[in-house]
Scaffold this motif. Structure first.
Motif, PDB file in Angstrom:
ATOM      1  N   GLU A 188     -11.512  -5.207  -7.781  1.00  0.00           N
ATOM      2  CA  GLU A 188     -11.100  -4.246  -6.486  1.00  0.00           C
ATOM      3  C   GLU A 188     -11.446  -4.736  -5.503  1.00  0.00           C
ATOM      4  OE1 GLU A 188     -11.247   0.390  -5.343  1.00  0.00           O
ATOM      5  OE2 GLU A 188     -12.507  -0.323  -7.416  1.00  0.00           O
TER       6      GLU A 188
ATOM      7  N   ILE B 104       2.316   1.660  -3.593  1.00  0.00           N
ATOM      8  CA  ILE B 104       1.253   2.383  -4.376  1.00  0.00           C
ATOM      9  C   ILE B 104       1.196   3.684  -4.259  1.00  0.00           C
ATOM     10  CG2 ILE B 104      -1.158   2.221  -5.051  1.00  0.00           C
ATOM     11  CD1 ILE B 104      -1.306  -0.674  -4.059  1.00  0.00           C
TER      12      ILE B 104
ATOM     13  N   ALA C 110      -5.789  -2.843  -9.384  1.00  0.00           N
ATOM     14  CA  ALA C 110      -6.557  -4.276  -9.726  1.00  0.00           C
ATOM     15  C   ALA C 110      -6.869  -4.454 -11.361  1.00  0.00           C
ATOM     16  CB  ALA C 110      -7.847  -4.122  -9.156  1.00  0.00           C
TER      17      ALA C 110
ATOM     18  N   LEU D 117      -8.513  -7.418  -4.616  1.00  0.00           N
ATOM     19  CA  LEU D 117      -7.383  -6.673  -4.154  1.00  0.00           C
ATOM     20  C   LEU D 117      -7.499  -6.088  -2.889  1.00  0.00           C
ATOM     21  CD1 LEU D 117      -4.735  -5.630  -4.887  1.00  0.00           C
ATOM     22  CD2 LEU D 117      -5.780  -3.466  -5.837  1.00  0.00           C
ATOM     23  N   ARG D 118      -8.541  -5.634  -2.517  1.00  0.00           N
ATOM     24  CA  ARG D 118      -8.880  -5.103  -1.127  1.00  0.00           C
ATOM     25  C   ARG D 118      -8.648  -6.120  -0.008  1.00  0.00           C
ATOM     26  NH1 ARG D 118     -13.233  -1.883  -3.209  1.00  0.00           N
ATOM     27  NH2 ARG D 118     -14.682  -3.350  -2.139  1.00  0.00           N
TER      28      ARG D 118
ATOM     29  N   THR E 197      -3.927   4.368  -7.648  1.00  0.00           N
ATOM     30  CA  THR E 197      -4.971   3.962  -6.773  1.00  0.00           C
ATOM     31  C   THR E 197      -5.360   2.478  -6.786  1.00  0.00           C
ATOM     32  OG1 THR E 197      -6.646   3.916  -8.444  1.00  0.00           O
ATOM     33  CG2 THR E 197      -6.279   6.084  -7.462  1.00  0.00           C
ATOM     34  N   GLN E 198      -5.913   2.045  -5.841  1.00  0.00           N
ATOM     35  CA  GLN E 198      -6.209   0.281  -5.785  1.00  0.00           C
ATOM     36  C   GLN E 198      -6.907  -0.013  -7.143  1.00  0.00           C
ATOM     37  OE1 GLN E 198      -7.485  -1.568  -2.274  1.00  0.00           O
ATOM     38  NE2 GLN E 198      -6.274  -0.076  -0.788  1.00  0.00           N
ATOM     39  N   LYS E 199      -7.750   0.866  -7.599  1.00  0.00           N
ATOM     40  CA  LYS E 199      -8.804   0.441  -8.621  1.00  0.00           C
ATOM     41  C   LYS E 199      -7.612   0.256  -9.934  1.00  0.00           C
ATOM     42  CE  LYS E 199     -12.489   1.522 -11.449  1.00  0.00           C
ATOM     43  NZ  LYS E 199     -11.840   1.106 -12.953  1.00  0.00           N
TER      44      LYS E 199
ATOM     45  N   LEU F 235      -5.049  -7.003   0.303  1.00  0.00           N
ATOM     46  CA  LEU F 235      -4.189  -5.854   0.911  1.00  0.00           C
ATOM     47  C   LEU F 235      -4.748  -5.602   2.549  1.00  0.00           C
ATOM     48  CD1 LEU F 235      -3.234  -3.668  -1.991  1.00  0.00           C
ATOM     49  CD2 LEU F 235      -2.135  -5.473  -1.094  1.00  0.00           C
TER      50      LEU F 235
ATOM     51  N   ARG G  17       0.771  -1.280  -0.043  1.00  0.00           N
ATOM     52  CA  ARG G  17       0.088   0.171   0.004  1.00  0.00           C
ATOM     53  C   ARG G  17       0.801   1.322  -0.051  1.00  0.00           C
ATOM     54  NH1 ARG G  17      -5.495  -1.277   2.833  1.00  0.00           N
ATOM     55  NH2 ARG G  17      -5.427   0.734   3.557  1.00  0.00           N
TER      56      ARG G  17
END
Length: 335
Positions: A35, A17, A28, A38-39, A23-25, A42, A14
């Motif tokens: 997404e 990133i 992903a 991925l959440r 972003t996480q999106k 992480l 994280r």
């Protein structure tokens, strides 16, 4: 072989990133996963621990651009006894084959000894690597330079920073390709490699992809130096530039090109003037010594016995190249 992502690893991912401004999106999407998944991957929950297969891990680490040790502790990597036994078996067979084949050739003995004793090579060996190692040792007397610069089967470096360029031969092949390396330091060493994959998976735990490091780019002083381990001229220099324009040849096979460096760097191949380029464009850039070139190789890519590939076009008819490199060759060998 799989990797555990627990709270510590998730926190480091994280953080990286955020450093990259992703972003996480976006991450992903790059990984072709949801997404939501991925959440979960992480999650920072204390008891959370998710296994990630090595194939997907390579994509993740390529996006993060860092070595394994940056994210993963040694105890997060699960060993596979079948995998390790297979590696040791192939290593032994490779050594026996090479030493028996040409025991009188010094570089053949050197390669055989290297494959027998080197701990990095021990990590991953496969049947395909035996054939590749044999081919390389037959072709090139300077085997030590060509092979010892490799992690060989460890596509992801353990330390430092790296970037990956994927070549899909279905999109375009037999062409030059240019990218630019952006650095924040005046002295850097980049290793350039490509991967070779076997189309056949012999055993589910056996490695089927290796990495061949075939060149190095070094910045220092007034020049940027290029050293290619498998050709002539094996080394040359161009005037120093902080940001390096690099040109490579893309053949008819699918390869991932791997660029590694001990220091942080950025790679771009999407801006104007980069990406696919013709020989004429490459020649114009190189004759001004504006780019480092790893040309179409005269042993691997020639059309006939009389085809010397692109070397004469790029090097020997280039008066500026000859002038800048008149005293270079012994100097590079001594580095």
């Amino acid at each position: 072989m799989s990797f555990k992502i627990g709270p510590t690893e998730a926190h480091k991912i994280r953080k990286r990133i955020d450093e990259l401004g992703l972003t996480q999106k976006q991450l992903a999407d790059h990984l072709d996963i949801s997404e939501r998944y991925l959440r979960g991957l992480l999650s920072l929950k204390k008891n959370n621990s998710t296994k990630l297969q090595k194939e997907k891990l390579e994509d993740l680490m390529a996006i993060l651009g860092v070595g394994l040790d940056t994210i993963f502790a040694s105890n997060s990597i699960e060993s596979n006894s079948k995998y390790n036994n297979f590696v040791n078996y192939i290593k032994h067979k490779t050594y026996s084959y090479l030493i028996k084949e040409n025991p009188e050739i010094e570089h053949q003995r050197e390669l055989a000894g290297f494959l027998k004793d080197d701990q990095i090579v021990n990590n991953t060996m496969s049947f395909s690597s035996l054939l590749i190692a044999k081919t390389i040792s037959d072709r090139y007397p300077i085997v030590r330079n060509f092979l010892t610069k490799n992690d060989f089967f460890n596509i992801i470096p353990s330390t430092g920073y790296w970037r990956k360029i994927e070549h899909d031969a279905n999109v375009k092949k037999n062409t030059y390709f240019s990218f630019r390396l952006y650095t924040s330091d005046s002295h850097n060493i980049f290793n350039i490699a490509y991967t070779i994959s076997s189309p056949i998976s012999f055993l589910k735990y056996a490695p089927n992809k290796i990495k061949i490091t075939y060149g190095r780019i070094e910045q220092h002083g007034d020049y940027t130096y290029m050293n290619r381990y498998n050709d002539t001229p094996a080394a040359y220099r161009i005037p120093y530039t902080k940001d390096i324009l690099v040109t490579i040849w893309l053949d008819e096979a699918d390869h991932d090109f791997i660029i590694t460096c001990a220091k942080e760097f950025r790679l771009d191949y999407e801006s104007e003037g980069l990406g696919y380029r013709s020989l004429k464009q490459v020649k114009e850039s190189f004759h001004k010594l504006e780019t480092v070139v790893f040309p179409r190789h005269h042993l691997f890519h020639r059309n006939s016995k009389t085809d010397l590939s692109d070397d004469p076009w790029l090097f020997w008819g280039n008066s500026l190249f000859t002038e800048v490199n008149k005293d270079l060759f012994k100097h590079i060998d001594d580095l």
